[in-house]
Design an enzyme around this catalytic site. Structure first.
Site, PDB file in Angstrom:
ATOM      1  N   THR A  13       0.818  -1.223   0.000  1.00  0.00           N
ATOM      2  CA  THR A  13       0.000   0.000   0.000  1.00  0.00           C
ATOM      3  C   THR A  13       0.843   1.260   0.000  1.00  0.00           C
ATOM      4  O   THR A  13       0.493   2.255  -0.628  1.00  0.00           O
ATOM      5  CB  THR A  13      -0.916  -0.002   1.252  1.00  0.00           C
ATOM      6  OG1 THR A  13      -1.819  -1.083   1.135  1.00  0.00           O
ATOM      7  CG2 THR A  13      -1.689   1.286   1.394  1.00  0.00           C
ATOM      8  N   ASP A  58       1.611  -6.582  -4.408  1.00  0.00           N
ATOM      9  CA  ASP A  58       0.757  -6.585  -3.217  1.00  0.00           C
ATOM     10  C   ASP A  58       1.253  -7.776  -2.405  1.00  0.00           C
ATOM     11  O   ASP A  58       1.408  -8.887  -2.945  1.00  0.00           O
ATOM     12  CB  ASP A  58      -0.702  -6.780  -3.659  1.00  0.00           C
ATOM     13  CG  ASP A  58      -1.668  -6.709  -2.485  1.00  0.00           C
ATOM     14  OD1 ASP A  58      -1.467  -7.452  -1.502  1.00  0.00           O
ATOM     15  OD2 ASP A  58      -2.623  -5.929  -2.561  1.00  0.00           O
ATOM     16  N   SER A  59       1.510  -7.582  -1.143  1.00  0.00           N
ATOM     17  CA  SER A  59       2.186  -8.638  -0.385  1.00  0.00           C
ATOM     18  C   SER A  59       1.338  -9.889  -0.185  1.00  0.00           C
ATOM     19  O   SER A  59       1.848 -10.919   0.254  1.00  0.00           O
ATOM     20  CB  SER A  59       2.684  -8.114   0.968  1.00  0.00           C
ATOM     21  OG  SER A  59       1.626  -8.007   1.888  1.00  0.00           O
ATOM     22  N   SER A  60       0.061  -9.818  -0.540  1.00  0.00           N
ATOM     23  CA  SER A  60      -0.753 -11.050  -0.502  1.00  0.00           C
ATOM     24  C   SER A  60      -0.256 -12.044  -1.552  1.00  0.00           C
ATOM     25  O   SER A  60      -0.576 -13.230  -1.488  1.00  0.00           O
ATOM     26  CB  SER A  60      -2.218 -10.734  -0.790  1.00  0.00           C
ATOM     27  OG  SER A  60      -2.665  -9.745   0.079  1.00  0.00           O
ATOM     28  N   THR A  90       1.431  -4.612   4.138  1.00  0.00           N
ATOM     29  CA  THR A  90       1.213  -4.978   5.544  1.00  0.00           C
ATOM     30  C   THR A  90       0.646  -6.391   5.710  1.00  0.00           C
ATOM     31  O   THR A  90       0.831  -7.008   6.755  1.00  0.00           O
ATOM     32  CB  THR A  90       0.243  -3.991   6.234  1.00  0.00           C
ATOM     33  OG1 THR A  90      -1.015  -4.025   5.568  1.00  0.00           O
ATOM     34  CG2 THR A  90       0.808  -2.588   6.247  1.00  0.00           C
ATOM     35  N   ASP A  91      -0.038  -6.894   4.660  1.00  0.00           N
ATOM     36  CA  ASP A  91      -0.765  -8.163   4.852  1.00  0.00           C
ATOM     37  C   ASP A  91       0.141  -9.315   5.273  1.00  0.00           C
ATOM     38  O   ASP A  91      -0.229 -10.111   6.130  1.00  0.00           O
ATOM     39  CB  ASP A  91      -1.523  -8.544   3.572  1.00  0.00           C
ATOM     40  CG  ASP A  91      -2.722  -7.633   3.346  1.00  0.00           C
ATOM     41  OD1 ASP A  91      -3.151  -6.969   4.309  1.00  0.00           O
ATOM     42  OD2 ASP A  91      -3.234  -7.587   2.211  1.00  0.00           O
ATOM     43  N   ARG A 241      -2.685 -25.381  15.892  1.00  0.00           N
ATOM     44  CA  ARG A 241      -3.051 -24.299  16.820  1.00  0.00           C
ATOM     45  C   ARG A 241      -3.975 -24.906  17.855  1.00  0.00           C
ATOM     46  O   ARG A 241      -5.162 -25.148  17.572  1.00  0.00           O
ATOM     47  CB  ARG A 241      -3.765 -23.155  16.095  1.00  0.00           C
ATOM     48  CG  ARG A 241      -3.040 -22.574  14.905  1.00  0.00           C
ATOM     49  CD  ARG A 241      -1.717 -21.941  15.216  1.00  0.00           C
ATOM     50  NE  ARG A 241      -1.728 -20.898  16.196  1.00  0.00           N
ATOM     51  CZ  ARG A 241      -1.911 -19.604  15.951  1.00  0.00           C
ATOM     52  NH1 ARG A 241      -2.149 -19.185  14.744  1.00  0.00           N
ATOM     53  NH2 ARG A 241      -1.847 -18.713  16.925  1.00  0.00           N
ATOM     54  N   GLN A 274      -3.571 -21.266  20.426  1.00  0.00           N
ATOM     55  CA  GLN A 274      -4.465 -20.291  19.788  1.00  0.00           C
ATOM     56  C   GLN A 274      -4.460 -18.973  20.562  1.00  0.00           C
ATOM     57  O   GLN A 274      -4.929 -17.952  20.053  1.00  0.00           O
ATOM     58  CB  GLN A 274      -5.893 -20.843  19.740  1.00  0.00           C
ATOM     59  CG  GLN A 274      -6.032 -22.022  18.808  1.00  0.00           C
ATOM     60  CD  GLN A 274      -7.430 -22.644  18.809  1.00  0.00           C
ATOM     61  OE1 GLN A 274      -8.405 -22.035  19.235  1.00  0.00           O
ATOM     62  NE2 GLN A 274      -7.520 -23.854  18.318  1.00  0.00           N
ATOM     63  N   CYS A 275      -3.953 -19.003  21.809  1.00  0.00           N
ATOM     64  CA  CYS A 275      -3.922 -17.776  22.620  1.00  0.00           C
ATOM     65  C   CYS A 275      -2.816 -16.847  22.108  1.00  0.00           C
ATOM     66  O   CYS A 275      -1.817 -17.301  21.562  1.00  0.00           O
ATOM     67  CB  CYS A 275      -3.639 -18.095  24.083  1.00  0.00           C
ATOM     68  SG  CYS A 275      -4.870 -19.169  24.826  1.00  0.00           S
TER      69      CYS A 275
HETATM   70  N1  ASP Z   1      -2.723  -5.632   0.373  1.00  0.00           N
HETATM   71  C1  ASP Z   1      -1.685  -4.711   0.809  1.00  0.00           C
HETATM   72  C2  ASP Z   1      -0.371  -5.486   0.848  1.00  0.00           C
HETATM   73  O1  ASP Z   1      -0.156  -6.232   1.758  1.00  0.00           O
HETATM   74  C3  ASP Z   1      -2.016  -4.150   2.138  1.00  0.00           C
HETATM   75  C4  ASP Z   1      -1.037  -3.151   2.683  1.00  0.00           C
HETATM   76  O2  ASP Z   1       0.071  -2.965   2.222  1.00  0.00           O
HETATM   77  O3  ASP Z   1      -1.407  -2.477   3.670  1.00  0.00           O
HETATM   78  O4  ASP Z   1       0.432  -5.344  -0.033  1.00  0.00           O
END
Ligand code: ASP
Length: 341
Positions: A13, A58-60, A90-91, A241, A274-275
């Site tokens: 992002t 996109d990190s996904s 962030t993902d 888990r 899982q905690c």
């Molecule tokens: N889908 C984005 C990614 O992980 C989300 C982000 O960066 O906040 O690349």
């Protein structure tokens, strides 16, 4: 003398732009930084070189081979820079930060992974602060480890988790103290930072394949058939888990047999709770001991991301099964507190 920082931009992002289909990646991140941080201000910053990966993602979409590419990038330039920043979505940022910590064991300089919830291209964003602070942290000689910086928190990379989908405070390390809190001042928590290593010598594996390491959350009524069907594929690791301190049903012999069979076939079965806080102690209850008897190994207080990437790392290093079983239970780079099986 001014410090020199290397910035690897992988996507996410932070570098995206608005489009009718939501945020999308476009080339030209260096230009975007120049627009947002003009030379007048950048004069106060360390010198940095930005390397924009040819196909930011996109990190996904990340796969384990991408982790190795980032690690190599850092290792190849290690002597030329004082610190490193990895810009990332962030993902899956917590996975990448964990993976880098295993690949860069013996690190003696800061590697700071960051990104943002709103792109730098937007007027209101969290990208500028995350970027500028990460660069500043990367200059700090006292941080010889892979960290994740986000919204005023410096976290150990392999202890971090994405905990919020939309908040700016999207990352935390619920099972480990923050390495620093950043407000007006940078307050490093020297007590918990890793010590400087005696010597730095990286040994990166030649390749990083995607191994079938399957995280499986226990749920009331889970069946032996499900365990069998997962572990009969090309599975090499199963991360269970479990409930509480590492418990699973002990009143279903078929379920325990399925785990035991998988263990005998050489699948590493790791027990994580899982905690969010505390760790696994398989000896606390009969339900946990039953897992130990089936060959399940305690993962202590590791995060799922750390356990997943650690198994990948150990598999990619080509170690034999006994060595993997021993190393997975050892603290390699701050990912695991003292373990009690
Ligand atoms: N889908 C984005 C990614 O992980 C989300 C982000 O960066 O906040 O690349």
């Amino acid at each position: 003398m001014k410090k020199r920082i290397y910035i690897a931009y992988t996507g996410g992002t932070i570098g995206m732009h608005r489009s009718p289909n939501g945020y999308v990646l476009k080339p030209g991140f260096a230009r975007l930084i120049e627009d947002k941080i003009p030379p007048r201000l950048s004069g106060e910053m360390p010198d940095y070189d930005l390397h924009e990966y040819p196909t930011p993602i996109d990190s996904s979409n990340i796969v384990p081979a991408d982790w190795l590419r980032v690690a190599r990038d850092i290792v190849d330039r290690y002597q030329d820079y004082d610190g490193f920043v990895v810009l990332h979505g962030t993902d899956t940022m917590a996975y990448t930060a964990s993976a880098l910590s295993f690949m860069l064991q013996g690190l003696d300089k800061p590697v700071i992974v960051t990104g943002s919830q709103i792109p730098l291209s937007e007027v209101r964003n969290d990208a500028q602060d995350n970027l500028v602070t990460a660069i500043e942290l990367a200059c700090d000689f006292h941080i010889p480890e892979v960290c994740l910086y986000f919204n005023g928190r410096l976290l150990r990379g392999n202890r971090s988790l994405k905990v919020k989908t939309t908040g700016f405070d999207a990352f935390d390390s619920p099972n480990f103290p923050w390495l620093a809190q950043i407000g007006i001042h940078i307050e490093l928590n020297h007590r918990v930072l890793l010590p400087h290593p005696p010597a730095t010598q990286f040994e990166l594996p030649d390749s990083y394949a995607t191994h079938q390491v399957v995280p499986l959350q226990l749920f009331p009524g889970i069946s032996a058939d499900l365990i069998d069907s997962i572990t009969q594929q090309s599975c090499r690791g199963l991360i269970l888990r479990t409930y509480g301190v590492g418990n699973a049903p002990d009143n279903d012999p078929a379920l325990l047999d399925a785990l035991s069979r998988a263990n005998k076939r050489g699948i590493i079965i790791l027990n994580l709770s899982q905690c969010l806080q505390g760790g696994v102690h398989q000896g606390s209850y009969a339900t946990g001991s039953a897992l130990a008897n089936a060959g399940v190994i305690s993962g202590g207080d590791m995060t799922l991301e750390a356990a997943f990437t650690k198994l990948h790392h150990l598999f990619s290093c080509g170690l034999d099964e006994d060595k993997i079983r021993q190393k997975i239970q050892s603290n390699l780079c701050g990912e695991l507190s003292d373990i009690e099986t």
